[in-house]
Every structure is written in C-alpha cells, then in structure tokens.
Enzyme design. Sequence first.
Site, PDB file in Angstrom:
ATOM      1  CD  GLN A 206     -16.708 -40.689  16.230  1.00 47.93           C
ATOM      2  OE1 GLN A 206     -15.885 -40.988  17.091  1.00 47.93           O
ATOM      3  NE2 GLN A 206     -17.370 -41.603  15.548  1.00 47.93           N
TER       4      GLN A 206
ATOM      5  CG  ASP B 107     -12.295 -48.571   8.929  1.00 48.42           C
ATOM      6  OD1 ASP B 107     -11.935 -49.701   8.581  1.00 48.42           O
ATOM      7  OD2 ASP B 107     -12.087 -48.117  10.079  1.00 48.42           O
TER       8      ASP B 107
ATOM      9  CD  GLU C 187     -18.868 -47.002  13.696  1.00 47.42           C
ATOM     10  OE1 GLU C 187     -17.787 -47.575  13.505  1.00 47.42           O
ATOM     11  OE2 GLU C 187     -19.021 -46.079  14.527  1.00 47.42           O
TER      12      GLU C 187
ATOM     13  CG  ASP D 196     -23.927 -48.405  22.955  1.00 46.44           C
ATOM     14  OD1 ASP D 196     -23.244 -49.427  23.224  1.00 46.44           O
ATOM     15  OD2 ASP D 196     -23.862 -47.350  23.607  1.00 46.44           O
ATOM     16  N   GLY D 197     -22.440 -50.710  20.493  1.00 45.99           N
ATOM     17  CA  GLY D 197     -21.886 -52.063  20.539  1.00 45.99           C
ATOM     18  C   GLY D 197     -22.096 -52.761  21.876  1.00 45.99           C
TER      19      GLY D 197
ATOM     20  CG  ASP E 247     -11.407 -51.600  14.164  1.00 50.73           C
ATOM     21  OD1 ASP E 247     -10.536 -50.858  14.655  1.00 50.73           O
ATOM     22  OD2 ASP E 247     -11.643 -51.657  12.948  1.00 50.73           O
ATOM     23  CB  SER E 248     -13.078 -49.143  20.085  1.00 53.24           C
ATOM     24  OG  SER E 248     -11.861 -49.294  20.789  1.00 53.24           O
TER      25      SER E 248
ATOM     26  CG  ASP F  22      -6.985 -44.042  20.866  1.00 52.43           C
ATOM     27  OD1 ASP F  22      -6.901 -45.233  20.516  1.00 52.43           O
ATOM     28  OD2 ASP F  22      -6.198 -43.160  20.475  1.00 52.43           O
TER      29      ASP F  22
ATOM     30  N   PRO G 179     -17.451 -41.716  22.658  1.00 56.69           N
ATOM     31  CG  PRO G 179     -18.030 -42.195  20.438  1.00 56.69           C
ATOM     32  CD  PRO G 179     -17.424 -41.133  21.307  1.00 56.69           C
TER      33      PRO G 179
HETATM   34  N1  AG3 Z   1      -9.190 -47.888  15.450  1.00 55.24           N
HETATM   35  C1  AG3 Z   1      -8.085 -47.654  16.351  1.00 55.24           C
HETATM   36  C2  AG3 Z   1      -7.351 -46.406  16.058  1.00 55.24           C
HETATM   37  C3  AG3 Z   1      -6.629 -45.851  17.214  1.00 55.24           C
HETATM   38  C4  AG3 Z   1      -5.681 -44.821  16.774  1.00 55.24           C
HETATM   39  N2  AG3 Z   1      -5.327 -43.909  17.821  1.00 55.24           N
HETATM   40  C5  AG3 Z   1      -4.760 -42.724  17.597  1.00 55.24           C
HETATM   41  N3  AG3 Z   1      -4.442 -42.343  16.411  1.00 55.24           N
HETATM   42  N4  AG3 Z   1      -4.527 -41.940  18.622  1.00 55.24           N
HETATM   43  C6  AG3 Z   1      -8.891 -47.876  14.086  1.00 55.24           C
HETATM   44  C7  AG3 Z   1     -10.062 -48.097  13.215  1.00 55.24           C
HETATM   45  C8  AG3 Z   1      -9.641 -48.724  11.956  1.00 55.24           C
HETATM   46  N5  AG3 Z   1     -10.588 -49.647  11.472  1.00 55.24           N
END
Ligand code: AG3
Length: 278
Positions: A31, A86, A106, A137-138, A155-156, A158, A162
């Site tokens: 990405q 993160d 991750e 790969d989770g 905690d993916s 959108d 992936p």
């Molecule tokens: N993961 C979900 C973030 C989704 C946000 N979507 C968007 N901005 N369109 C966040 C990871 C934080 N650990």
Amino acid sequence: MEFWFTEKQTEHLGLSVRVHKSLLIEQTPFQKLAVLETYQYGRMLVLDGAIQTTERDEFVYHEMIAHVPLTTHRRPGEVLVIGGGDGGAVREILRHSKVRRVRLVEIDDRVVAAARRFLPGLSQALDDPRAEVVNADGAEYLRTLPGACDVIIVDSTDPVGPAVKLFEADFFRTVHDALAPEGLFVAQSKSPYLDRGLIRDLLGIVRSLFPVALLYTAAIPTYPSGLWSFVLGSKVHHPLTFDEGRAEKLETRYYSPEIHRAAFVLPREIRDELNQAQ
Ligand code: AG3
C-alpha cells in the site's frame, strides 16, 4: 503557501487537514504509506489515502477497540491483534495485568517501521516483553492457532487492498476456530452512517457463528462521518456483564465503565435496521 491533505471519504465528501510537513511517503509492497505532521491533529498515519490514526485522537479508537473486549473477558491471558502495526492497540491491551502475551500480526512491516520511527507514543508498546510482532498475513497465521486465543482484535484498514478478506465470512470462521472456548473478538467495522450495508452483512456473518454478536460505536473525529463502529462476537461472555471494577481502574481518557455500557446503545434508526436488542 499552504499544503492540505484531503481524505476522499466518499465520491462527494472529503476531510481536509492542513499539513505542516510531510515526514514520510513510501510505496510499500502492499500500500501507499504516509506520515504527515499536521497542525490540528499532530502526526498522522495514512494508508492508501485513508487516515489510520493521529496523535491527538488515536486514544479514542485504541481504548475502545481494546478495553471493551478485555474487560468483557474474565481472564484475557492470550491476545492476538491482526493489523494495527502502529502499536496503539497493543499499548492499551498491555494495561491489563492478566494479559500474559499479545501477538501483533501485521502483513506490512513498513507500517511497523514507520510507527517505530515517527509515532513512538504508540509503537513503544511493541518493545514490551509481553508483546511479540509477527510479520505475516493475519488470516493465514490464525489458521495455525486453533483454540489458542482468549481475545482477537482485528485492527485492520478498510476493506481495500490487503484487508478485503478480513471482512469475509471465511475469515470470521477462522477467528471463531482460533478462539478458546470462552473467547471473543472485536473488529473495526467502519461508519454506521456511510457503511450501513457492510455493517449489516458483517453482523449477519458474526450472528451465524457466535451466540453473542453486537455492534458498538465511538466518536472519532478523523474517521469518515466521525462516528465509528466495532463488531463484537463472543462465545460465552456478554459485553454488558463485564468487570466494572477492572474497567474503572484502567488509566484511560475516553473509556470508562459508563462509556462501555453506553457504546452499545445505538441510534434508533440503526438499532432497528440492525435489529440489535441489548
Ligand atoms: N484502523 C482503522 C482505520 C480505518 C479508517 N478509515 C478511514 N479513514 N477511511 C486504524 C489503525 C489504527 N491502529
């Protein structure tokens, strides 16, 4: 001269943030990754144009994705996070003394590297002796762990790139099988205003697999529409029967026992459409 970053939330709606400095822009094998220094929200992590987290409002999301499931489970010893490179979710998970180990799986190690370099307030948690970072790969990794986890946190990003398969029925069957008999999971499930169809489908999948399947929300200023949702699936424990004492003792800024309960109360239209009775 002013520099602005805009997340195009829909075809017709964007959120613009004034950028002080761009700290990193990189195409990873998975990405496009950026870390921006913004005036309003501090440092901001962006993946494929979508805001993932910011220094100023990350606490809402990370507290809510971690403490709701962890106080619902009586003895969360073994916790697994999918995505979340993160480190923010891991930081909150580690506040629970019952947690013996948290594994972060991750797929993109460049995200972990960027967070270690630019977001120490989140990523420092990854150096804790109870934390383990797995670059894999989770969905594949979970298949190797039948019945091993007390809590799984998805905690993916959108469902683009992936993360697409992390929103499909097959993945939730794998989550179910990787959970211990009293296990439960939470997954981020986008905006109740903008993504109602996706949420309805996800809840349908989770209801077909788990006796307890509920949606809860939190107000997150930098995510599309500002109202975000999480789907929770549990084999035994109901999230409204949780350890309030443990919840009260946690050092948090957003989460509290009252917020925990209130988060499951949905606006009427959403409640009726999803047919969620508490
Ligand atoms: N993961 C979900 C973030 C989704 C946000 N979507 C968007 N901005 N369109 C966040 C990871 C934080 N650990």
